[in-house]
Motif scaffolding. Structure first.
Motif, PDB file in Angstrom:
ATOM      1  N   LYS A  82       0.887  -0.602  -0.289  1.00  0.00           N
ATOM      2  CA  LYS A  82      -0.307  -0.504   0.426  1.00  0.00           C
ATOM      3  C   LYS A  82       0.532   0.773  -0.010  1.00  0.00           C
ATOM      4  CE  LYS A  82      -3.352   2.351   2.731  1.00  0.00           C
ATOM      5  NZ  LYS A  82      -4.414   2.005   3.769  1.00  0.00           N
ATOM      6  N   VAL A  83       0.343   2.646  -0.852  1.00  0.00           N
ATOM      7  CA  VAL A  83       1.281   3.311  -0.295  1.00  0.00           C
ATOM      8  C   VAL A  83       1.207   4.429   0.405  1.00  0.00           C
ATOM      9  CG1 VAL A  83       2.077   5.760  -2.327  1.00  0.00           C
ATOM     10  CG2 VAL A  83       1.002   3.285  -2.975  1.00  0.00           C
ATOM     11  N   VAL A  84       1.690   5.043   1.209  1.00  0.00           N
ATOM     12  CA  VAL A  84       2.089   5.840   2.282  1.00  0.00           C
ATOM     13  C   VAL A  84       3.252   6.952   2.110  1.00  0.00           C
ATOM     14  CG1 VAL A  84       1.375   3.179   3.994  1.00  0.00           C
ATOM     15  CG2 VAL A  84       3.615   4.202   3.687  1.00  0.00           C
ATOM     16  N   GLY A  85       3.281   7.050   1.201  1.00  0.00           N
ATOM     17  CA  GLY A  85       3.809   8.345   1.122  1.00  0.00           C
ATOM     18  C   GLY A  85       4.995   8.686  -0.151  1.00  0.00           C
ATOM     19  N   LEU A  86       5.417   9.879  -0.717  1.00  0.00           N
ATOM     20  CA  LEU A  86       5.657  10.199  -1.710  1.00  0.00           C
ATOM     21  C   LEU A  86       6.111   9.116  -2.389  1.00  0.00           C
ATOM     22  CD1 LEU A  86       6.504  12.051  -4.442  1.00  0.00           C
ATOM     23  CD2 LEU A  86       8.498  12.343  -2.934  1.00  0.00           C
ATOM     24  N   ASN A  87       7.199   8.131  -1.325  1.00  0.00           N
ATOM     25  CA  ASN A  87       8.333   7.229  -2.579  1.00  0.00           C
ATOM     26  C   ASN A  87       8.048   6.188  -1.495  1.00  0.00           C
ATOM     27  OD1 ASN A  87       9.521   8.867  -1.026  1.00  0.00           O
ATOM     28  ND2 ASN A  87      11.454   7.522  -1.928  1.00  0.00           N
ATOM     29  N   GLN A  88       6.769   5.567  -0.688  1.00  0.00           N
ATOM     30  CA  GLN A  88       7.299   4.731   0.585  1.00  0.00           C
ATOM     31  C   GLN A  88       5.853   3.954   0.004  1.00  0.00           C
ATOM     32  OE1 GLN A  88       6.990   7.972   1.593  1.00  0.00           O
ATOM     33  NE2 GLN A  88      10.110   7.820   1.384  1.00  0.00           N
ATOM     34  N   TYR A  99      13.634   3.776  -4.593  1.00  0.00           N
ATOM     35  CA  TYR A  99      14.029   5.406  -5.606  1.00  0.00           C
ATOM     36  C   TYR A  99      14.671   4.517  -6.368  1.00  0.00           C
ATOM     37  CZ  TYR A  99      15.384   7.090  -1.037  1.00  0.00           C
ATOM     38  OH  TYR A  99      15.175   7.842  -0.022  1.00  0.00           O
ATOM     39  N   ARG A 100      14.313   5.067  -7.630  1.00  0.00           N
ATOM     40  CA  ARG A 100      14.935   5.467  -9.115  1.00  0.00           C
ATOM     41  C   ARG A 100      16.611   4.653  -9.714  1.00  0.00           C
ATOM     42  NH1 ARG A 100      13.118   9.357 -12.280  1.00  0.00           N
ATOM     43  NH2 ARG A 100      13.360  10.763 -10.809  1.00  0.00           N
ATOM     44  N   PHE A 107      23.093  10.728  -6.669  1.00  0.00           N
ATOM     45  CA  PHE A 107      21.599  12.204  -7.304  1.00  0.00           C
ATOM     46  C   PHE A 107      21.216  11.051  -5.679  1.00  0.00           C
ATOM     47  CE2 PHE A 107      21.427   9.229 -10.952  1.00  0.00           C
ATOM     48  CZ  PHE A 107      22.303   9.275 -11.419  1.00  0.00           C
ATOM     49  N   HIS A 108      19.750  12.043  -6.243  1.00  0.00           N
ATOM     50  CA  HIS A 108      18.407  11.197  -5.654  1.00  0.00           C
ATOM     51  C   HIS A 108      16.852  11.670  -6.128  1.00  0.00           C
ATOM     52  CE1 HIS A 108      16.255  11.133  -1.516  1.00  0.00           C
ATOM     53  NE2 HIS A 108      15.217  11.233  -1.960  1.00  0.00           N
ATOM     54  N   MET A 109      17.073  10.136  -6.686  1.00  0.00           N
ATOM     55  CA  MET A 109      15.768  10.304  -7.836  1.00  0.00           C
ATOM     56  C   MET A 109      14.625   9.539  -6.967  1.00  0.00           C
ATOM     57  SD  MET A 109      17.532  10.175 -11.735  1.00  0.00           S
ATOM     58  CE  MET A 109      17.627   8.907 -11.666  1.00  0.00           C
ATOM     59  N   PRO A 110      13.298   9.919  -5.671  1.00  0.00           N
ATOM     60  CA  PRO A 110      13.085   9.205  -5.571  1.00  0.00           C
ATOM     61  C   PRO A 110      11.340   8.787  -6.476  1.00  0.00           C
ATOM     62  CG  PRO A 110      12.387  10.957  -5.279  1.00  0.00           C
ATOM     63  CD  PRO A 110      14.016  11.357  -5.947  1.00  0.00           C
ATOM     64  N   LEU A 132      14.123  -0.160  -1.696  1.00  0.00           N
ATOM     65  CA  LEU A 132      14.309  -0.419  -3.048  1.00  0.00           C
ATOM     66  C   LEU A 132      15.091   0.181  -4.004  1.00  0.00           C
ATOM     67  CD1 LEU A 132      13.039  -2.854  -4.037  1.00  0.00           C
ATOM     68  CD2 LEU A 132      11.405  -1.405  -5.515  1.00  0.00           C
ATOM     69  N   TYR A 133      15.862  -0.054  -4.443  1.00  0.00           N
ATOM     70  CA  TYR A 133      17.070   0.536  -6.357  1.00  0.00           C
ATOM     71  C   TYR A 133      16.368   0.459  -7.258  1.00  0.00           C
ATOM     72  CZ  TYR A 133      19.817   2.335  -1.770  1.00  0.00           C
ATOM     73  OH  TYR A 133      19.899   2.449  -0.065  1.00  0.00           O
ATOM     74  N   ARG A 134      16.907   1.266  -7.699  1.00  0.00           N
ATOM     75  CA  ARG A 134      16.146   0.870  -9.403  1.00  0.00           C
ATOM     76  C   ARG A 134      14.698   0.743  -9.561  1.00  0.00           C
ATOM     77  NH1 ARG A 134      20.304   2.367 -11.815  1.00  0.00           N
ATOM     78  NH2 ARG A 134      23.080   1.579 -11.543  1.00  0.00           N
ATOM     79  N   ALA A 135      14.229   0.881  -8.972  1.00  0.00           N
ATOM     80  CA  ALA A 135      12.502   1.229  -8.545  1.00  0.00           C
ATOM     81  C   ALA A 135      11.688   1.139  -9.720  1.00  0.00           C
ATOM     82  CB  ALA A 135      12.243   1.475  -7.651  1.00  0.00           C
TER      83      ALA A 135
END
Length: 502
Positions: A82-88, A99-100, A107-110, A132-135
């Motif tokens: 379940k989505v609970v935040g911007l990228n959580q 994170y993407r 660099f920081h890419m949510p 989770l990276y390269r999400a």
């Protein structure tokens, strides 16, 4: 003491700051050996069990060390939550941050999940602890509309009626650059839901858009019929000076273009056409375009080429090939620029002060050259029967196409939308098709006007006549970035009383 040169080593992470290099365990420290009294470890705990590349000064341990990269990563996994935040998302009793970017990138890419807040969805990537990276998004929930599934639009004509019934609401949407009919896309994948596509310069967080200017998820039309909407980024450039340069052509395609402009390959679809404006023989007063395909007049049996009105100008205009100072090819016999929406769409819609841009012309070849006109398209080959567009289905959407023009040569693309309404204030203006080039390439450019578009298959069935696109300024002073514009070829042929030459 002389310091060793900097070196790079690889190994498996076996501890907090320890890697196994060959058969030797090496500790990695971020400070120099002279500061060994208080060594600062290089934290490699996120990569435990992975092969990494680190560099530094190697003296038993690795000093002045930093991580160069991860040499191997686990296979991406999928996580549903379940989505609970911007990228959580919340999954399996814990909150996972997505994170993407990869693990070692600075660099920081949510991964922005705000559109799905409180909904359950699936993401994929490389999981390290609770990160989770390269999400990426794998699947999103099917939105509940509360509408009767039996009343959902199933054809282009259904969508035409729904759009006509909601003109004022659509026009109020923030930054509206026009609308078209197609399929809704979610997470980069086409769904099976017909929709009205609403083009905007830039997608915004709904919270930043006044409620009166937000797009509705669903539009209703006559008799309870409904469809979804899809907001698409349609243009970004605010001035011609901001437009990126065109991508280069392959040498093979450049050779084809040289042939189309040479006057040495005969009279065939794709060659260059040219005329003077006002009869002044100066290069700056010359206009060029493309001879789309060879056609024959149904009554006179005279042969010539189908092209655009803005290429052929007006009846009686002398047309040259290959250039405006070269041999006279023939003359403009007949042109049309607009047809009322009621006539074009066969009464499905009938708005006041509304028309379809058809932009077509018949250039009749001079009598002495009639026998030299060849059917088909240069390089592409002989074409099949004309493919009619059936608005009682959605069949034309997604059709792969190919074409040839005097500026970009041979280009492939996909038909992505129908009935693009590019002007909607006091007057409404439509054109039939939006086409996107293969892999985001440019499908057309200035001088390709008039080229004929055929199906990209063994049959090569002619389907449309191109009249513009790729940074064409149509509405509200913005440059449309990706599309080319074309019109139903079958209707054009009937309008001008022509048949494709076979």
């Amino acid at each position: 003491m002389m310091m060793s040169q900097r070196t790079t080593i690889q190994g498996e992470v076996i501890g907090f700051n320890e890697i196994l290099h060959g058969k030797k365990a090496i500790h990695c420290w971020t400070n120099a050996i002279q500061a060994a009294m208080v060594p600062q470890p290089l934290d490699l705990s996120a990569y435990l069990g992975l092969e990494v590349s680190v560099s530094g000064t190697l003296q038993e341990d690795l000093w002045l060390a930093w991580l160069e990269g991860v040499e191997s990563e686990e296979t991406p996994i999928q996580i549903t939550g379940k989505v609970v935040g911007l990228n959580q998302i919340y999954s399996g009793g814990r909150e996972i941050t997505c994170y993407r970017h990869g693990m070692v990138e600075a660099f920081h890419m949510p991964l922005n999940l705000m559109d799905y807040m409180d909904e359950t969805m699936t993401v994929a990537g490389i999981l390290r602890g609770t990160t989770l990276y390269r999400a990426s998004i794998v699947s999103v929930p099917e939105r509940e509309t509360g509408m009767d599934a039996n009343k959902e639009a199933t054809s282009l004509n259904d969508l035409l009626r729904i759009r006509a019934a909601n003109r004022e609401q659509i026009e109020a949407i923030n930054g509206n650059l026009g609308t078209a009919l197609g399929y809704k896309w979610t997470n980069g994948q086409r769904t099976n839901h017909p929709c009205i596509m609403i083009f905007v310069p830039q997608k915004l967080n709904p919270a930043l858009v006044p409620p009166s200017e937000r797009e509705p998820d669903v539009l209703e039309g006559p008799d309870g019929m409904w469809c979804l909407t899809d907001v698409v980024t349609g243009g970004k450039k605010e001035s011609l000076a901001d437009i990126d340069p065109l991508p280069p052509l392959s040498q093979e395609n450049q050779d084809v273009i040289d042939e189309l402009r040479s006057g040495n390959i005969g009279l065939i679809g794709g060659i260059q056409l040219a005329f003077y404006e006002g009869g002044i023989q100066q290069p700056s007063n010359a206009f060029v375009g493309t001879a789309g395909i060879a056609v024959r007049h149904r009554e006179t049996k005279k042969v010539g080429f189908l092209t655009n009105q803005h290429v052929a100008d007006e009846p009686g205009r002398t047309i040259y090939h290959p250039r405006h100072l070269n041999a006279r090819l023939g003359f403009t016999k007949r042109v049309r620029t607009r047809v009322t929406d009621a006539a074009w769409y066969q009464g499905v819609i009938d708005e006041s002060f509304s028309s379809v841009r058809c932009d077509c012309a018949f250039v009749q070849v001079s009598d002495a050259l009639q026998s030299l006109v060849k059917p088909g398209l240069h390089v592409i080959g002989n074409t099949g029967s004309v493919l009619p567009i059936n608005p009682d289905t959605m069949d034309i959407i997604g059709q792969k196409v190919i074409s040839i023009g005097r500026t970009r040569g041979v280009q492939r693309g996909t038909i992505v939308a129908y009935a693009y309404e590019f002007q909607d204030d006091f007057f409404s203006r439509y054109t039939d098709l939006l086409i996107i080039g293969e892999e985001g390439k440019v499908f057309s450019w200035k001088g390709d006007s008039g080229k004929v578009i055929v199906t990209d298959d063994a049959e090569l069935r002619p389907v449309a006549l191109l009249w513009g696109g790729w940074q064409e300024r149509l509405r509200k002073g913005r440059e449309q970035e990706m599309w080319s514009y074309a019109i139903d070829l079958g209707k054009i042929l009937d309008l001008l009383n022509l048949d494709v030459l076979v």
